[in-house]
Motif scaffolding. Structure first.
Motif, PDB file in Angstrom:
ATOM      1  N   GLU A 125      27.756  38.918  52.423  1.00  0.00           N
ATOM      2  CA  GLU A 125      26.250  39.135  52.295  1.00  0.00           C
ATOM      3  C   GLU A 125      26.487  40.769  53.528  1.00  0.00           C
ATOM      4  N   ARG A 126      27.304  40.782  54.123  1.00  0.00           N
ATOM      5  CA  ARG A 126      27.513  41.738  55.802  1.00  0.00           C
ATOM      6  C   ARG A 126      27.776  42.758  54.521  1.00  0.00           C
ATOM      7  N   LEU A 127      29.028  43.024  53.826  1.00  0.00           N
ATOM      8  CA  LEU A 127      29.984  43.447  53.293  1.00  0.00           C
ATOM      9  C   LEU A 127      28.895  44.001  52.141  1.00  0.00           C
ATOM     10  N   GLN A 128      28.418  43.469  51.085  1.00  0.00           N
ATOM     11  CA  GLN A 128      27.524  44.102  50.729  1.00  0.00           C
ATOM     12  C   GLN A 128      26.603  45.170  51.658  1.00  0.00           C
ATOM     13  N   GLU A 129      26.415  44.789  52.616  1.00  0.00           N
ATOM     14  CA  GLU A 129      25.193  45.858  53.450  1.00  0.00           C
ATOM     15  C   GLU A 129      26.155  47.063  53.408  1.00  0.00           C
ATOM     16  N   GLN A 130      27.451  46.824  53.686  1.00  0.00           N
ATOM     17  CA  GLN A 130      27.967  48.102  54.078  1.00  0.00           C
ATOM     18  C   GLN A 130      28.564  48.939  52.787  1.00  0.00           C
ATOM     19  N   GLU A 131      28.125  48.629  51.700  1.00  0.00           N
ATOM     20  CA  GLU A 131      28.136  48.707  50.953  1.00  0.00           C
ATOM     21  C   GLU A 131      29.668  49.267  49.967  1.00  0.00           C
ATOM     22  N   LEU A 132      30.379  48.200  50.402  1.00  0.00           N
ATOM     23  CA  LEU A 132      31.806  48.142  49.755  1.00  0.00           C
ATOM     24  C   LEU A 132      32.239  47.591  48.663  1.00  0.00           C
ATOM     25  N   ASP A 133      32.466  48.218  47.974  1.00  0.00           N
ATOM     26  CA  ASP A 133      32.463  47.760  46.490  1.00  0.00           C
ATOM     27  C   ASP A 133      33.208  46.358  45.994  1.00  0.00           C
ATOM     28  N   SER A 134      32.117  45.972  45.106  1.00  0.00           N
ATOM     29  CA  SER A 134      32.552  44.339  45.134  1.00  0.00           C
ATOM     30  C   SER A 134      34.122  44.420  44.644  1.00  0.00           C
ATOM     31  N   GLU A 135      34.966  44.971  43.951  1.00  0.00           N
ATOM     32  CA  GLU A 135      36.338  44.794  43.277  1.00  0.00           C
ATOM     33  C   GLU A 135      36.903  44.395  44.974  1.00  0.00           C
ATOM     34  N   TRP A 136      36.000  44.791  45.929  1.00  0.00           N
ATOM     35  CA  TRP A 136      37.243  44.859  47.187  1.00  0.00           C
ATOM     36  C   TRP A 136      36.606  43.536  48.308  1.00  0.00           C
ATOM     37  N   ILE A 137      34.764  43.304  47.708  1.00  0.00           N
ATOM     38  CA  ILE A 137      34.671  42.346  48.599  1.00  0.00           C
ATOM     39  C   ILE A 137      35.354  40.427  47.839  1.00  0.00           C
ATOM     40  N   ASP A 138      34.954  40.790  46.298  1.00  0.00           N
ATOM     41  CA  ASP A 138      35.823  39.474  46.221  1.00  0.00           C
ATOM     42  C   ASP A 138      37.340  39.145  45.866  1.00  0.00           C
ATOM     43  N   LYS A 139      37.922  40.131  46.196  1.00  0.00           N
ATOM     44  CA  LYS A 139      39.678  40.343  46.233  1.00  0.00           C
ATOM     45  C   LYS A 139      39.667  39.519  48.385  1.00  0.00           C
ATOM     46  N   LEU A 140      38.282  40.603  48.506  1.00  0.00           N
ATOM     47  CA  LEU A 140      39.046  39.992  50.140  1.00  0.00           C
ATOM     48  C   LEU A 140      38.784  38.061  50.630  1.00  0.00           C
ATOM     49  N   ILE A 141      37.000  38.163  49.739  1.00  0.00           N
ATOM     50  CA  ILE A 141      36.512  36.345  49.985  1.00  0.00           C
ATOM     51  C   ILE A 141      38.100  35.497  48.846  1.00  0.00           C
TER      52      ILE A 141
END
Length: 405
Positions: free
Chosen positions: A150-166
């Motif tokens: 949720e924090r990274l989504q609020e920071q407008e990080l692309d979903s591609e990088w969020i999914d990769k990190l998770i």
């Protein structure tokens, strides 16, 4: 029987509405492409008309829960109903179109309609499977992992990088055979993100470059940033600096840079076209470093980008730095970065750090376009409000404090 008509962009959208309005027992009677809107018969848009019905005694169950890893029985039922509808539609078309011959060929129109329905069914299945996976993944994440996402989504990080990190963090938890608490998870995420940024860390303006051009949209703070860097080079490194400006579009732009030039005791040359550059370089021949300010334009336009690129010609060792404001829209910054990256511009400087709390755009541009961040600028104070980009400090801004997120 209740019958209802829907006008939608695509069939999956209608299926969701039908289930909500009529329940899981509803069936689709007919689908066809229509055109709506427009003006005097022109500029009409294509839409899907869907006719659905349900028996009056059928219960209304919207099916609010998304399916798990596989589509739920209800979703499969809807898909099967669509298949049955397609078959009925084909059969009805065969009855309504009496054969002219004993064994007539299927009409092109009927084939197109059947193929359209098949394509819509395939898209629907893919859409449902995607939703199923997302919902399943959501249920599998721990509370700290959900908070980080949720924090990274609020920071407008692309979903591609969020999914990769998770995914990487989940693998790390499996290797450790335990679930990280918030502090541990934030620490592990910080370590991973810093590793991603390592190839782009510690970038700086080349010491071998005698001419440095600064390009970027209007209002990002190029002129003030140039003054900050000139002060740093003059005061801290003892270099003789000169200014060139081609920003003759903006009112008082030349006067603003001239004011900084007078304060710093730095000579200034003004150019109106590429033909003026040789004279400007000759006038600054005794300078160790020349910083060139360019006009801010609408760099979503390829034409304006090429106009600025034409000014970046020099026989001297040179490089170009793209200046972007963190208060701009992420999508707009991405378009501008793409435009300039085509010309080999790889270094970027971000301004107005103090005017935002959203930092995901920096990582998006670094990872997508291979840009190397040189400085982060914040505020109007010359020469104080500027510092070299450091991956560790940036990641701390991006993640925030684990205890308070």
């Amino acid at each position: 029987m209740r019958v209802k008509r829907y006008i939608v962009n695509a069939l999956p959208e209608a299926v969701s509405m039908i289930r909500t309005d009529l329940g899981k027992d509803a069936v689709i009677l007919e689908t066809k492409e229509i055109k709506v809107g427009g003006f005097m018969g022109m500029f009409r848009k294509k839409r899907m008309e869907v006719i659905a019905a349900v028996e009056s005694g059928a219960s209304k169950q919207g099916g609010t829960e998304l399916p798990q890893r596989k589509p739920s029985p209800e979703v499969n039922a809807v898909v099967e109903q669509i298949l049955q509808t397609a078959q009925r539609s084909s059969a009805a078309a065969a009855v309504m179109e009496p054969p002219a011959q004993p064994d007539p060929p299927v009409s092109d129109k009927r084939m197109e309609r059947e193929q359209f329905i098949i394509n819509e069914i395939r898209d629907l299945r893919e859409y449902m499977v995607k939703l199923s996976r997302q919902q399943s993944d959501l249920h599998a994440l721990s509370e700290p992992m959900l908070a980080l996402k949720e924090r990274l989504q609020e920071q407008e990080l692309d979903s591609e990088w969020i999914d990769k990190l998770i995914e990487a963090l989940s693998e790390s938890e499996k290797s450790a055979d335990r679930v990280y608490d918030r502090v541990e998870l934030w620490g592990e995420a910080k370590h991973m993100l810093e590793e991603w940024l390592q190839p782009y860390n510690n970038a700086e303006i080349s010491r071998d470059a005698r001419v440095v051009h600064f390009v970027g949209p209007t209002g990002v703070g190029k002129t003030t940033t140039i003054a900050k860097l000139a002060a740093e080079q003059t005061i801290k490194r003892g270099r003789n600096v000169g200014f060139i400006t081609s920003d003759t579009y903006r009112i008082a732009a030349v006067d603003q840079l001239r004011t900084y030039a007078n304060i710093l005791n730095v000579p200034l040359e003004v150019v109106f076209s590429p033909m003026d550059l040789p004279k400007a370089y000759k006038g600054l021949s005794d300078r160790d470093l020349i910083l060139m300010d360019t006009a801010g334009r609408n760099f979503r336009s390829e034409l304006h980008v090429s106009e600025v690129i034409s000014l970046l010609q020099s026989n001297e060792p040179n490089e170009t730095v793209l200046v972007l404001s963190l208060t701009g829209k992420t999508a707009d910054m991405a378009i501008i970065a793409e435009r300039f990256s085509k010309y080999g511009i790889q270094k970027v400087l971000f301004t107005k750090l103090d005017e935002t709390t959203v930092y995901g755009a920096i990582m998006n541009l670094i990872l997508k376009y291979g840009l190397h961040p040189t400085y982060l600028a914040s505020g109007q104070n010359v020469p104080d409000d500027i510092e070299r980009f450091k991956a560790g400090k940036y990641v701390e801004l991006l993640l925030g404090d684990a205890e308070h997120e």
